[in-house]
Design a protein around this motif. Sequence first.
Motif, PDB file in Angstrom:
ATOM      1  N   GLY A   1       0.925  22.825  -4.523  1.00 14.22           N
ATOM      2  CA  GLY A   1       1.453  22.413  -5.817  1.00 14.22           C
ATOM      3  C   GLY A   1       1.397  20.902  -5.987  1.00 14.22           C
ATOM      4  N   ASN A   2       1.474  20.467  -7.239  1.00 13.03           N
ATOM      5  CA  ASN A   2       1.516  19.034  -7.508  1.00 13.03           C
ATOM      6  C   ASN A   2       2.674  18.745  -8.450  1.00 13.03           C
ATOM      7  N   LYS A   3       2.861  17.486  -8.801  1.00  9.37           N
ATOM      8  CA  LYS A   3       4.033  17.091  -9.580  1.00  9.37           C
ATOM      9  C   LYS A   3       4.132  17.826 -10.907  1.00  9.37           C
ATOM     10  N   TYR A   4       3.016  18.226 -11.490  1.00  7.71           N
ATOM     11  CA  TYR A   4       3.053  18.921 -12.771  1.00  7.71           C
ATOM     12  C   TYR A   4       3.586  20.349 -12.642  1.00  7.71           C
TER      13      TYR A   4
ATOM     14  N   GLY B   1       9.267  17.243 -10.444  1.00  8.58           N
ATOM     15  CA  GLY B   1       7.955  16.685 -10.138  1.00  8.58           C
ATOM     16  C   GLY B   1       7.751  15.307 -10.728  1.00  8.58           C
ATOM     17  N   MET B   2       8.268  15.115 -11.935  1.00  7.62           N
ATOM     18  CA  MET B   2       8.180  13.823 -12.616  1.00  7.62           C
ATOM     19  C   MET B   2       9.510  13.556 -13.290  1.00  7.62           C
ATOM     20  N   VAL B   3       9.898  12.289 -13.330  1.00  5.56           N
ATOM     21  CA  VAL B   3      11.125  11.904 -14.017  1.00  5.56           C
ATOM     22  C   VAL B   3      10.834  10.670 -14.855  1.00  5.56           C
ATOM     23  N   SER B   4      11.186  10.771 -16.141  1.00  4.21           N
ATOM     24  CA  SER B   4      11.049   9.638 -17.055  1.00  4.21           C
ATOM     25  C   SER B   4      12.440   9.210 -17.497  1.00  4.21           C
ATOM     26  N   LEU B   5      12.547   7.948 -17.872  1.00  8.79           N
ATOM     27  CA  LEU B   5      13.818   7.398 -18.334  1.00  8.79           C
ATOM     28  C   LEU B   5      13.573   6.607 -19.606  1.00  8.79           C
ATOM     29  N   CYS B   6      14.293   6.954 -20.652  1.00  3.79           N
ATOM     30  CA  CYS B   6      14.225   6.222 -21.912  1.00  3.79           C
ATOM     31  C   CYS B   6      15.525   5.456 -22.085  1.00  3.79           C
ATOM     32  N   VAL B   7      15.407   4.145 -22.286  1.00  9.31           N
ATOM     33  CA  VAL B   7      16.568   3.278 -22.468  1.00  9.31           C
ATOM     34  C   VAL B   7      16.368   2.429 -23.721  1.00  9.31           C
ATOM     35  N   PRO B   8      17.460   1.899 -24.278  1.00 11.52           N
ATOM     36  CA  PRO B   8      17.301   0.962 -25.401  1.00 11.52           C
ATOM     37  C   PRO B   8      16.481  -0.250 -24.961  1.00 11.52           C
ATOM     38  N   GLU B   9      15.684  -0.766 -25.883  1.00  9.37           N
ATOM     39  CA  GLU B   9      14.749  -1.840 -25.539  1.00  9.37           C
ATOM     40  C   GLU B   9      15.407  -3.081 -24.949  1.00  9.37           C
TER      41      GLU B   9
END
Length: 160
Positions: free
Chosen positions: A24-27, A58-66
Amino acid sequence: MCNLHKIINKNLASECLPKRDKMGNKYDFGHVLVVGGPKNYLGAPILAVKASFSVGAGMVSLCVPENIFEQTVIRAPLETIIFSAPATNNGTFSLKSVEMILDYITKRKVTTLCIGCGLGIDDETKQLVNNLLELIYNPNSRIKGQNIYAVIDADGINLL
């Protein structure tokens, strides 16, 4: 008194969790998007990112105020995909962020949205959380067919 309790240790947890495909891979293991963190509460979304990696995302994204993007890049784990969205003068997410976050979810094939960690509870943030959830889970949503789970935490719960 009930004697049905167990102490969860590494061995018990490994028996309960599904086995991962060695090829397996991150996806194959999900993509978590954490949305949170005005300037005074950056630790909360960073903790959510670390927890997501710990449980096997597998993947983690983070959205923050600019306005806190640079601080976030310094503090987040290196593997985190970090992006910023428009902020208000208070340093919280602007309503303009809704479309940007929705586009990210669609294009990057996010499977889990974690929202609320350190968001704050002002009126514009309340609108952001409710608009975003409504757009994701609306039967006529442009992302229908994309199965997205939601973890609504802390301020996110207060804003519903």
